[in-house]
Design a protein around this motif. Structure first.
Motif, short mmCIF file in Angstrom:
data_model
loop_
_atom_site.label_atom_id
_atom_site.label_comp_id
_atom_site.label_asym_id
_atom_site.label_seq_id
_atom_site.Cartn_x
_atom_site.Cartn_y
_atom_site.Cartn_z
N ASP A 70 0.82 -1.21 0.00
CA ASP A 70 0.00 0.00 0.00
C ASP A 70 0.85 1.26 0.00
N LEU A 71 2.12 1.12 0.42
CA LEU A 71 3.01 2.25 0.53
C LEU A 71 4.43 1.82 0.20
N SER A 72 5.12 2.59 -0.62
CA SER A 72 6.52 2.33 -0.93
C SER A 72 7.31 3.58 -0.57
N LEU A 73 8.35 3.42 0.24
CA LEU A 73 9.20 4.52 0.65
C LEU A 73 10.63 4.23 0.22
N ILE A 74 11.24 5.18 -0.45
CA ILE A 74 12.63 5.02 -0.84
C ILE A 74 13.38 6.22 -0.32
#
Length: 79
Positions: A70-74
């Protein structure tokens, strides 16, 4: 609603804070951290899955972990 997230850069100063907030958030039930070393210095957490890679230049081996989040953080910074 249970949410899933994946994070790259969860071992740096900012990434550790983001990861900590995700782990403390009851809405997130699964967090995957992709990196060259384990997030949280290897401290286990039921929500956390560490995916260790040799290099950040080729993440093809992590393809399966990017699905259904639901969420991708880079968060990557230069030394």
């Amino acid at each position: 609603m249970s949410l899933k997230a994946i994070i790259i850069g969860g071992t740096g100063a900012t990434g550790r804070q983001l990861l900590s907030q995700l782990l403390d958030n009851d809405r997130f039930t699964k967090i995957t951290s992709v990196g060259r070393r384990p997030a949280r210095d290897g401290k286990e957490n039921d929500k956390l899955t560490n995916v260790i890679v040799d290099t950040m230049e080729d993440l093809s081996s992590t393809e399966q972990h990017w699905q259904d989040n639901d969420l991708s953080l880079i968060h990557i910074s230069e030394p």
